[in-house]
Design a protein around this motif. Sequence first.
Motif, PDB file in Angstrom:
ATOM      1  N   UNK A  26       1.008  -1.241   0.284  1.00  0.00           N
ATOM      2  CA  UNK A  26       0.156   0.131  -0.013  1.00  0.00           C
ATOM      3  C   UNK A  26       0.718   1.034  -0.072  1.00  0.00           C
ATOM      4  N   UNK A  27       0.654   2.030  -0.488  1.00  0.00           N
ATOM      5  CA  UNK A  27       1.011   3.681  -1.315  1.00  0.00           C
ATOM      6  C   UNK A  27       1.099   4.314   0.471  1.00  0.00           C
ATOM      7  N   UNK A  28       1.663   4.354   1.338  1.00  0.00           N
ATOM      8  CA  UNK A  28       1.584   4.878   2.854  1.00  0.00           C
ATOM      9  C   UNK A  28       0.913   6.547   2.523  1.00  0.00           C
ATOM     10  N   UNK A  29       1.446   7.536   1.809  1.00  0.00           N
ATOM     11  CA  UNK A  29       1.642   8.367   1.388  1.00  0.00           C
ATOM     12  C   UNK A  29       0.130   8.676   1.149  1.00  0.00           C
ATOM     13  N   UNK A  30      -0.377   7.821  -0.103  1.00  0.00           N
ATOM     14  CA  UNK A  30      -1.397   7.762  -0.165  1.00  0.00           C
ATOM     15  C   UNK A  30      -2.685   7.865   0.256  1.00  0.00           C
ATOM     16  N   UNK A  31      -1.730   6.716   1.416  1.00  0.00           N
ATOM     17  CA  UNK A  31      -3.376   6.338   2.551  1.00  0.00           C
ATOM     18  C   UNK A  31      -3.385   7.740   3.397  1.00  0.00           C
ATOM     19  N   UNK A  32      -2.103   7.668   3.664  1.00  0.00           N
ATOM     20  CA  UNK A  32      -1.605   9.026   5.310  1.00  0.00           C
ATOM     21  C   UNK A  32      -3.155  10.375   4.088  1.00  0.00           C
ATOM     22  N   UNK A  33      -3.025  10.778   2.925  1.00  0.00           N
ATOM     23  CA  UNK A  33      -3.625  11.653   2.748  1.00  0.00           C
ATOM     24  C   UNK A  33      -5.108  11.466   2.829  1.00  0.00           C
ATOM     25  N   UNK A  34      -6.111  10.275   2.221  1.00  0.00           N
ATOM     26  CA  UNK A  34      -7.350   9.594   2.834  1.00  0.00           C
ATOM     27  C   UNK A  34      -7.586   9.480   3.673  1.00  0.00           C
ATOM     28  N   UNK A  35      -6.483   9.241   5.029  1.00  0.00           N
ATOM     29  CA  UNK A  35      -7.749   8.965   6.415  1.00  0.00           C
ATOM     30  C   UNK A  35      -7.909  10.832   6.474  1.00  0.00           C
ATOM     31  N   UNK A  36      -6.868  11.580   6.450  1.00  0.00           N
ATOM     32  CA  UNK A  36      -7.969  12.451   6.255  1.00  0.00           C
ATOM     33  C   UNK A  36      -8.806  13.442   6.337  1.00  0.00           C
ATOM     34  N   UNK A  37      -9.239  12.640   5.270  1.00  0.00           N
ATOM     35  CA  UNK A  37     -11.061  12.822   4.554  1.00  0.00           C
ATOM     36  C   UNK A  37     -11.848  11.884   5.541  1.00  0.00           C
ATOM     37  N   UNK A  69       0.631  17.884  11.120  1.00  0.00           N
ATOM     38  CA  UNK A  69       0.298  16.016  11.084  1.00  0.00           C
ATOM     39  C   UNK A  69       0.371  15.748   9.940  1.00  0.00           C
ATOM     40  N   UNK A  70       0.298  15.848   8.860  1.00  0.00           N
ATOM     41  CA  UNK A  70       0.462  15.421   7.528  1.00  0.00           C
ATOM     42  C   UNK A  70       1.486  15.350   6.982  1.00  0.00           C
ATOM     43  N   UNK A  71       2.618  16.002   7.320  1.00  0.00           N
ATOM     44  CA  UNK A  71       3.928  16.249   7.116  1.00  0.00           C
ATOM     45  C   UNK A  71       4.391  15.217   7.999  1.00  0.00           C
ATOM     46  N   UNK A  72       4.417  15.399   9.187  1.00  0.00           N
ATOM     47  CA  UNK A  72       5.223  14.404   9.981  1.00  0.00           C
ATOM     48  C   UNK A  72       5.396  12.780   9.687  1.00  0.00           C
ATOM     49  N   UNK A  73       3.462  12.488   9.753  1.00  0.00           N
ATOM     50  CA  UNK A  73       3.805  11.653   9.724  1.00  0.00           C
ATOM     51  C   UNK A  73       4.140  10.855   8.153  1.00  0.00           C
ATOM     52  N   UNK A  74       4.548  11.968   6.782  1.00  0.00           N
ATOM     53  CA  UNK A  74       5.270  11.322   5.855  1.00  0.00           C
ATOM     54  C   UNK A  74       6.869  11.537   6.200  1.00  0.00           C
ATOM     55  N   UNK A  75       7.501  11.728   6.963  1.00  0.00           N
ATOM     56  CA  UNK A  75       8.463  12.494   7.204  1.00  0.00           C
ATOM     57  C   UNK A  75       8.830  11.098   8.193  1.00  0.00           C
ATOM     58  N   UNK A  76       7.888  10.849   8.560  1.00  0.00           N
ATOM     59  CA  UNK A  76       8.606   9.274  10.105  1.00  0.00           C
ATOM     60  C   UNK A  76       8.823   7.879   8.842  1.00  0.00           C
ATOM     61  N   UNK A  77       7.974   8.570   7.495  1.00  0.00           N
ATOM     62  CA  UNK A  77       7.946   6.822   6.309  1.00  0.00           C
ATOM     63  C   UNK A  77       9.455   7.075   5.775  1.00  0.00           C
ATOM     64  N   UNK A  78       9.772   8.456   5.186  1.00  0.00           N
ATOM     65  CA  UNK A  78      10.821   8.372   4.714  1.00  0.00           C
ATOM     66  C   UNK A  78      11.900   8.411   5.707  1.00  0.00           C
ATOM     67  N   UNK A  79      12.138   9.025   6.847  1.00  0.00           N
ATOM     68  CA  UNK A  79      12.936   8.158   7.768  1.00  0.00           C
ATOM     69  C   UNK A  79      12.690   6.863   8.328  1.00  0.00           C
ATOM     70  N   UNK A  80      12.086   5.314   8.430  1.00  0.00           N
ATOM     71  CA  UNK A  80      12.015   4.084   8.306  1.00  0.00           C
ATOM     72  C   UNK A  80      12.238   3.805   7.477  1.00  0.00           C
ATOM     73  N   UNK A  81      12.829   4.203   5.938  1.00  0.00           N
ATOM     74  CA  UNK A  81      13.608   4.041   4.308  1.00  0.00           C
ATOM     75  C   UNK A  81      14.820   4.744   4.725  1.00  0.00           C
ATOM     76  N   UNK A  82      15.627   5.637   5.134  1.00  0.00           N
ATOM     77  CA  UNK A  82      16.558   6.099   4.515  1.00  0.00           C
ATOM     78  C   UNK A  82      17.564   5.876   6.301  1.00  0.00           C
ATOM     79  N   UNK A  83      17.149   5.880   7.800  1.00  0.00           N
ATOM     80  CA  UNK A  83      17.467   5.470   8.721  1.00  0.00           C
ATOM     81  C   UNK A  83      17.249   4.039  10.125  1.00  0.00           C
ATOM     82  N   UNK A  84      15.722   3.109   8.763  1.00  0.00           N
ATOM     83  CA  UNK A  84      15.912   2.503   9.919  1.00  0.00           C
ATOM     84  C   UNK A  84      14.587   2.326  10.609  1.00  0.00           C
ATOM     85  N   UNK A  85      14.181   1.251  10.875  1.00  0.00           N
ATOM     86  CA  UNK A  85      12.808   1.519  11.749  1.00  0.00           C
ATOM     87  C   UNK A  85      13.220   1.838  12.743  1.00  0.00           C
ATOM     88  N   UNK A  86      14.025   1.060  14.766  1.00  0.00           N
ATOM     89  CA  UNK A  86      14.839   1.269  15.409  1.00  0.00           C
ATOM     90  C   UNK A  86      14.974   2.658  15.598  1.00  0.00           C
TER      91      UNK A  86
END
Length: 287
Positions: A26-37, A69-86
């Motif tokens: 699932x595209x997390x970025x798109x899911x985050x967007x529609x969750x607010x609707x 709210x949406x920006x930090x949500x999306x930054x977290x997704x990028x952070x997981x990718x470039x820095x790792x979940x831990x």
Amino acid sequence: MLYVFLSICCSVIVSIMLKLAKRYQIDVFQAITWNYSMAILLTWLFFKPGVPPLQSAPLGIYVAVGFLLPVIFMVMAVSVRVAGIVRTDVAQRLSLFIPLLASFLLFGDKLNLLKIVGLVIGFAAILLSIPWQKKTANRKVVSNAWIYLLIVFFGIGIIDILFKQVAAFTAVPYTSSLFVIYILSFVIALIILGIRIFTKQTKFSWPHIGFGWLLGVANFGNILFYLKAHKALSGTPSTVFSAMNIGVIALGTLVGLVVFNERLSILNKIGVGLAVVAIVVITLSNK
């Protein structure tokens, strides 16, 4: 504390869904967007909020939360990718320091011995619950990954403080405030999604949209009960800040163990136990 518990449950459900999103592509970025609707729709259906008059509404806070709210949500997704979940999880949990500091410096919260003991136990629970030894095989941490971790740390901490201010602003019903914040978040997220679609990074897809709507139900409950908790415990914001973070770790760890069959080290198990003790001590400190 009932509202805190319900908010913790909704928060963990959001985390579970984000974890499942990766499994089902699932595209997390798109899911985050529609969750607010969906959050906007639920707020309107359940509470019939009115739009607060501009002269009496804290517009600056609304815009700040609606943007973060949406920006930090999306930054977290990028952070997981470039820095790792831990590393991202460490940054997210340690952000607890920011609202706790604000609760004593800005909101007039008072410390007592029992609360100090509870907070110390809680911090120990956070440190012990994080899987420090988890390996990130085949993953290289990029040189600027610390920037994303820093944004997550400060972003989540600032959002907690701003929600406390929204709950404390009695001139406007908090449901009306929440309605405006969701609308702002959706508009900002939709703009970001539009840019990603225009640059062909993603495209509209019903599975992503449907997943986002389900995510919105849980996210709506999380923020709603979080605001209710701050109103019910308006004199002790540190209780809400700490109990939320500690409780999410405790319940999230148990769900990971039972549902996703994740292994816990001895230190992790001690951390979960300490988290429960900390919540009990902090609750007793307010009586």
